[in-house]
Design a protein around this motif. Structure first.
Motif, mmCIF file in Angstrom:
data_model
loop_
_atom_site.group_PDB
_atom_site.id
_atom_site.type_symbol
_atom_site.label_atom_id
_atom_site.label_comp_id
_atom_site.label_asym_id
_atom_site.label_seq_id
_atom_site.Cartn_x
_atom_site.Cartn_y
_atom_site.Cartn_z
ATOM 1 N N ALA A 233 -7.630 -0.256 3.797
ATOM 2 C CA ALA A 233 -7.406 0.260 2.443
ATOM 3 C C ALA A 233 -8.455 -0.329 1.507
ATOM 4 C CB ALA A 233 -5.998 -0.087 1.981
ATOM 5 N N VAL B 269 -6.470 5.121 -5.260
ATOM 6 C CA VAL B 269 -5.576 5.563 -4.190
ATOM 7 C C VAL B 269 -6.084 6.870 -3.585
ATOM 8 C CG1 VAL B 269 -3.241 6.358 -3.662
ATOM 9 C CG2 VAL B 269 -3.574 4.391 -5.164
ATOM 10 N N LEU C 67 -0.397 10.446 0.639
ATOM 11 C CA LEU C 67 -0.691 11.080 1.925
ATOM 12 C C LEU C 67 0.456 11.998 2.342
ATOM 13 C CD1 LEU C 67 -2.421 11.435 4.444
ATOM 14 C CD2 LEU C 67 -1.368 9.358 5.381
ATOM 15 N N GLY D 279 0.796 -1.225 0.000
ATOM 16 C CA GLY D 279 0.000 0.000 0.000
ATOM 17 C C GLY D 279 0.823 1.265 0.000
ATOM 18 N N TYR E 162 -0.558 4.704 -1.276
ATOM 19 C CA TYR E 162 -1.351 5.467 -0.303
ATOM 20 C C TYR E 162 -0.438 6.347 0.541
ATOM 21 C CZ TYR E 162 -4.976 1.936 -1.269
ATOM 22 O OH TYR E 162 -5.897 1.099 -1.869
ATOM 23 N N VAL F 275 -8.968 6.570 -0.935
ATOM 24 C CA VAL F 275 -8.574 6.178 0.422
ATOM 25 C C VAL F 275 -7.869 7.325 1.138
ATOM 26 C CG1 VAL F 275 -7.123 4.602 1.760
ATOM 27 C CG2 VAL F 275 -8.461 3.734 -0.176
ATOM 28 N N VAL F 276 -6.953 7.980 0.455
ATOM 29 C CA VAL F 276 -6.218 9.080 1.079
ATOM 30 C C VAL F 276 -7.162 10.234 1.413
ATOM 31 C CG1 VAL F 276 -4.398 10.804 0.727
ATOM 32 C CG2 VAL F 276 -4.046 8.436 0.000
ATOM 33 N N ARG G 248 -3.718 -3.285 5.562
ATOM 34 C CA ARG G 248 -3.926 -3.799 4.220
ATOM 35 C C ARG G 248 -3.623 -5.295 4.289
ATOM 36 N NH1 ARG G 248 -4.351 -6.847 0.367
ATOM 37 N NH2 ARG G 248 -2.190 -7.359 0.870
ATOM 38 N N LEU H 28 -4.095 2.226 8.824
ATOM 39 C CA LEU H 28 -4.563 1.808 7.509
ATOM 40 C C LEU H 28 -4.047 0.389 7.249
ATOM 41 C CD1 LEU H 28 -5.949 3.353 4.893
ATOM 42 C CD2 LEU H 28 -3.693 2.880 3.936
ATOM 43 N N CYS I 5 0.442 4.153 7.816
ATOM 44 C CA CYS I 5 -0.083 3.923 6.470
ATOM 45 C C CYS I 5 1.042 3.487 5.542
ATOM 46 C CB CYS I 5 -0.747 5.209 5.955
ATOM 47 S SG CYS I 5 -1.221 5.188 4.214
ATOM 48 N N PRO I 6 1.049 2.235 5.100
ATOM 49 C CA PRO I 6 0.153 1.143 5.487
ATOM 50 C C PRO I 6 0.579 0.557 6.834
ATOM 51 C CG PRO I 6 1.756 0.372 3.890
ATOM 52 C CD PRO I 6 2.000 1.840 4.035
ATOM 53 N N PRO J 65 -10.922 1.034 -1.162
ATOM 54 C CA PRO J 65 -11.493 2.120 -1.980
ATOM 55 C C PRO J 65 -12.901 1.806 -2.441
ATOM 56 C CG PRO J 65 -9.892 0.856 -3.245
ATOM 57 C CD PRO J 65 -9.794 0.373 -1.833
#
Length: 206
Positions: free
Chosen positions: A164, A179, A23, A16, A19, A182-183, A139, A137, A101-102, A166
């Protein structure tokens, strides 16, 4: 240099990294000072998924990411896993907000049980004990009962768990759209204005 706010951002060894990078760019754009923690496993995943090879030294990694994100001087500060005298390790100086994240299931487990064996785990422990905002977050697929029990324990402590996952109602056309979805949700929970995703009900009618 003064910044609007401070935040701790940690990257661990789950899949991930797109992401995380988006971010990071969004936090730079929002004028946040970012205390960045990157595990050894995260560096491997980062190279695999995003073809970015970070320098091993923390100061050089910060310089590399500052150029990558167009950050201001000293806006991104990287710390090694054993830098116990860094601000994020202390309840008296750590930012009250942290995002992982992740977030790997190993990290989830360590945080749940208060291991604090490295700086990422300690920083998360500090935010929880100081009653700050911690966003994870994860995953993983599928979740085992162990994963679910650990995440449930953290959720009961006030930790925000944002898998994560979407959505598709905005009709994404690219991976970047997925992406960004999610962000955008992470930024919403941080109360940071974002233009990655229109709020539900504000999309143009078909």
């Amino acid at each position: 240099m003064n910044f609007a706010n401070q935040i701790t951002l940690a990257l661990t060894g789950a899949s991930g990294m797109p992401y995380a990078l988006l971010l990071l760019k969004a936090l730079v754009k929002a004028d946040y000072k970012i205390h960045l923690l990157i595990s050894s496993a995260a560096q491997v995943v980062l190279k695999t998924e995003s073809h970015l090879s970070l320098p091993s030294r923390s100061d050089l990694a910060a310089e590399f990411l500052a150029k990558y994100t167009d950050a201001k001087p000293e806006q991104i500060i990287c710390y090694g896993k054993d830098e116990w005298f860094s601000p994020v390790a202390s309840g008296s100086s750590a930012p009250k907000t942290m995002v992982i994240c992740p977030c790997s299931m190993g990290t989830v487990s360590a945080i749940t049980h208060g291991a604090s064996d490295n700086l990422i785990e300690r920083a998360a422990d500090v935010v929880i004990k100081e009653k700050g905002q911690l966003i994870l977050l994860p995953r993983e697929m599928p979740y085992s009962v162990i994963h679910l029990e650990n995440l449930t324990k953290l959720a009961k402590l006030g930790v925000t768990v944002m898998p994560a996952s979407p959505g598709f109602y905005h009709e994404p056309k690219t991976i970047d759209d997925l992406v960004g979805f999610v962000v955008a949700r992470i930024l919403d929970h941080l109360n940071i204005p974002q233009t990655l995703l229109e709020p539900w009900g504000y999309q143009p009618s078909k």
